[in-house]
Design an enzyme around this catalytic site. Sequence first.
Site, mmCIF file in Angstrom:
data_model
loop_
_atom_site.group_PDB
_atom_site.id
_atom_site.type_symbol
_atom_site.label_atom_id
_atom_site.label_comp_id
_atom_site.label_asym_id
_atom_site.label_seq_id
_atom_site.Cartn_x
_atom_site.Cartn_y
_atom_site.Cartn_z
ATOM 1 N N TYR A 1 -7.065 17.239 -16.092
ATOM 2 C CA TYR A 1 -6.712 15.576 -16.526
ATOM 3 C C TYR A 1 -5.948 15.531 -17.749
ATOM 4 C CZ TYR A 1 -7.576 10.661 -17.055
ATOM 5 O OH TYR A 1 -7.136 9.493 -17.366
ATOM 6 N N LYS B 1 0.877 -1.229 0.155
ATOM 7 C CA LYS B 1 0.018 -0.027 -0.196
ATOM 8 C C LYS B 1 0.963 1.211 0.009
ATOM 9 C CE LYS B 1 -3.680 2.191 2.676
ATOM 10 N NZ LYS B 1 -3.457 3.419 3.650
#
Length: 154
Positions: free
Chosen positions: A151, A57
């Site tokens: 984006y 993680k």
Amino acid sequence: MINFKEKKILITGATGGIGKALVKKFVSLEGNVLATGTKIEKLKALKEEFPNITILKFDISEHSKIEEFIENVSSQLVGLDVLVNNAGINMDNLSLRMKDEEWKKVIDINLGSTFFLCKYAIKKMLKNKYGRIVNITSIVGHTGNLGQSNYAAS
């Protein structure tokens, strides 16, 4: 046939659709895969499906920890041959309504984090005299899309 046997591969954003497909492909080509993402439950599910991978993680938005992360990855894989930068986010909004934070966060993660991951992975690859980097991007970067100026720019 392409063979990644004994190649040490880091895949970011491994728990999404493209990421999972990348994991599946590299595992089928006998790569030694370390999959990373921000959701431990999804990483554990990925590990159940592909028991030979390593999971870790990590939030790539934590730029100050990326160098340490690459060191950790390299230690766990005993090297680093391939970096696949697949992680990214979108925070869609019309440019006139886009908050500064929406712009900055998308650019910071999609562009900034990719830069820092490459920077520290390249050090490992140069030392080993071998390396490949694949940066996954979107067609939106070429065509644009309504509400996705941040984006598309990243």
